[in-house]
Write an enzyme that holds these catalytic residues in place. Structure first.
Site, mmCIF file in Angstrom:
data_model
loop_
_atom_site.group_PDB
_atom_site.id
_atom_site.type_symbol
_atom_site.label_atom_id
_atom_site.label_comp_id
_atom_site.label_asym_id
_atom_site.label_seq_id
_atom_site.Cartn_x
_atom_site.Cartn_y
_atom_site.Cartn_z
ATOM 1 N N TRP A 32 0.825 -1.212 0.000
ATOM 2 C CA TRP A 32 0.000 0.000 0.000
ATOM 3 C C TRP A 32 0.865 1.271 0.000
ATOM 4 C CZ3 TRP A 32 -0.538 -4.068 3.361
ATOM 5 C CH2 TRP A 32 0.155 -3.968 4.576
ATOM 6 N N ARG A 33 2.164 1.094 0.016
ATOM 7 C CA ARG A 33 3.012 2.283 -0.071
ATOM 8 C C ARG A 33 3.511 2.528 -1.498
ATOM 9 N NH1 ARG A 33 6.625 2.073 5.541
ATOM 10 N NH2 ARG A 33 4.839 2.381 6.938
ATOM 11 N N GLU A 45 -5.612 0.854 5.539
ATOM 12 C CA GLU A 45 -5.786 1.330 6.910
ATOM 13 C C GLU A 45 -6.911 0.605 7.641
ATOM 14 O OE1 GLU A 45 -3.805 3.010 8.586
ATOM 15 O OE2 GLU A 45 -2.514 3.824 7.027
ATOM 16 N N THR A 51 -4.862 -5.406 13.432
ATOM 17 C CA THR A 51 -4.429 -6.576 12.664
ATOM 18 C C THR A 51 -2.983 -6.376 12.212
ATOM 19 O OG1 THR A 51 -6.704 -6.710 11.864
ATOM 20 C CG2 THR A 51 -5.080 -8.094 10.760
ATOM 21 N N LEU A 88 -10.322 -12.614 8.417
ATOM 22 C CA LEU A 88 -9.613 -11.411 8.865
ATOM 23 C C LEU A 88 -10.193 -10.859 10.165
ATOM 24 C CD1 LEU A 88 -7.227 -9.726 7.917
ATOM 25 C CD2 LEU A 88 -8.785 -8.345 6.552
ATOM 26 N N GLY A 89 -11.469 -11.189 10.436
ATOM 27 C CA GLY A 89 -12.066 -10.753 11.699
ATOM 28 C C GLY A 89 -12.625 -9.339 11.670
ATOM 29 N N TYR A 90 -13.296 -8.973 12.739
ATOM 30 C CA TYR A 90 -13.946 -7.658 12.845
ATOM 31 C C TYR A 90 -14.672 -7.329 11.539
ATOM 32 C CZ TYR A 90 -11.700 -6.598 17.318
ATOM 33 O OH TYR A 90 -11.304 -6.611 18.631
ATOM 34 N N TYR A 128 -8.280 8.157 13.826
ATOM 35 C CA TYR A 128 -6.988 7.628 13.368
ATOM 36 C C TYR A 128 -6.961 7.478 11.846
ATOM 37 C CZ TYR A 128 -3.653 4.532 11.520
ATOM 38 O OH TYR A 128 -2.709 4.045 10.686
ATOM 39 N N ASP A 146 -2.339 5.984 16.598
ATOM 40 C CA ASP A 146 -2.683 4.570 16.739
ATOM 41 C C ASP A 146 -1.866 3.994 17.895
ATOM 42 O OD1 ASP A 146 -0.165 4.635 15.691
ATOM 43 O OD2 ASP A 146 -0.456 2.862 14.446
ATOM 44 N N THR A 321 -11.932 -11.622 21.743
ATOM 45 C CA THR A 321 -11.400 -10.618 22.661
ATOM 46 C C THR A 321 -12.181 -10.574 23.972
ATOM 47 O OG1 THR A 321 -10.734 -9.301 20.761
ATOM 48 C CG2 THR A 321 -10.742 -8.203 22.888
#
Length: 370
Positions: A32-33, A45, A51, A88-90, A128, A146, A321
């Site tokens: 991503w850079r 992001e 993660t 990946l979760g969440y 963030y 962050d 969590t």
DNA sequence: AAAACGTGGAG
DNA sequence: TCTCCAAGTTT
């Protein structure tokens, strides 16, 4: 709290030291850079929230291939989104991403808002992420606070505010805005993150060899282990579940979870919260009593008459969590043409096209199905 | 303000 | 096994 703010000269020295190190040793090859378009920065992001980088990289590549533009994301079926995000979760992250994509396409005519303030109006973009996108993609000099920034700044300035407290974020944001490089704000923020994940990690940090050790007040006076100050999280609560696996010829009973709560909207085998199912908390039910109760549950809710057997004596454990699940697996094989009251029948290949949460994988594995 | 929300890795 | 951590946001 009062902090010992640096002089303008020291701030300039810090920026130069940090950015020189970043240019030489930063993680320039992260996918991503390579291209700092707002869409790519945004996708990365969101994925990187809570993660680790190594986990995100393959997901990022797949996501960009599957949804190359904000328009393609805005139009996708939810099942496709979840399938790309599977593991990946969440998962609310990707649902919110689609809402934000629709906002960009609908409310902003496909043109990304360029300021932190406006970016925060998009679903799933908090302070963030808004600061990260604004600084990296649009060069707005706003600090992206962050976990890395909390760790790095708390040590550099010996800040002992509890970083678990929401109010503390403002303090770090204002400090970061004072020292951020106005010419290269995105690189500054990313350099802080790279520092936080190399020399200034939570444990096993190596401040001795850190490029900014001369600026690290906590290191210089030997109090580094004290920072950052963070109050302890609550322990995960134990929750007991029964997974009911019913096979009807080649098909399995398959059910959509509620829209809210854990694993919202996922299709799974019926998962029954035993603690809620047993209304009297003082009574300890035997496995056999639970089995009989679940058979009644199957009949009442699905119209299925079946004799269950407990598959594993030892429940499957799965840690989230805030919850630790103990899942006992019950199964039955039936042959029935009776219509279901709810849920549906799907063969294994078909149901695997739905996104699977990890607990579901563990259930298949316990049943030796794959 | 505090709790909910997934998963994998490290020590 | 257990605890804490990893580029947080929402309610």
């Amino acid at each position: 709290m009062m902090i010992d703010m640096w002089s303008d000269e020291k701030i300039h020295e810090f920026r130069e030291t940090l950015l020189s190190w970043y240019d030489a040793d930063g993680r320039a090859t992260l996918p991503w850079r390579q291209d700092t378009s707002p869409y790519r920065v945004w996708v990365s992001e969101i994925m990187l929230q809570q993660t680790q980088v190594n986990t995100v990289i393959p997901y990022f590549e797949r996501f960009m291939t599957r949804f190359p533009t904000v328009q393609s994301l805005a139009e996708a079926p939810e099942a496709d989104l979840l399938k790309v995000w599977e593991g990946l979760g969440y998962y609310s992250r990707v649902r919110n991403m689609q809402k934000a994509a629709q906002q960009v396409v609908g409310d902003f005519q496909g043109e990304w808002p360029k300021t932190m303030k406006e970016l925060q109006t998009l679903k799933g973009i908090g302070p963030y992420t808004a600061a990260a996108i604004a600084s990296i993609a649009f060069k707005e000099p706003v600090a992206a606070i962050d976990g890395n920034a909390f760790r790095v700044f708390s040590r550099l300035f010996k800040i002992d505010s509890d970083i678990a407290q929401p109010a503390t974020r403002k303090e770090f944001f204002e400090l970061g805005n004072k020292i951020i490089d106005p010419v290269r704000p995105g690189d500054f923020n990313q350099a802080i993150m790279d520092l936080g994940s190399s020399f200034m990690t939570a444990k096993n940090y190596d401040s001795e060899n850190s490029p900014v050790k001369a600026f690290n007040a906590a290191y210089l006076d030997g109090t580094e282990s004290y920072y950052p100050v963070k109050s302890k999280a609550k322990k995960a609560k134990r929750v007991n579940y029964a997974a009911i696996l019913v096979q009807n010829d080649d098909d399995y009973l398959w059910e959509k979870r509620p829209e809210d709560g854990m694993l919202a909207n996922f299709w799974t085998v019926p998962l029954v919260n035993i603690d809620e199912f047993i209304d009297d908390a003082d009574v300890q039910w035997t496995d056999d009593e639970i089995k009989i109760a679940l058979e009644g549950y199957l009949l009442k809710n699905y119209g299925i008459s079946a004799s269950l057997s407990m598959v594993e004596i030892k429940p499957i454990t799965h840690v989230y969590t805030h919850q630790k699940w103990y899942v006992s697996v019950f199964s039955a094989v039936i042959s029935s043409d009776t219509p279901l009251k709810q849920g549906n029948w799907r063969d294994f290949e078909t149901l695997m096209q739905d996104p699977q949460p990890k607990i579901q994988e563990k259930i298949w594995k316990a049943m030796q199905i794959k």
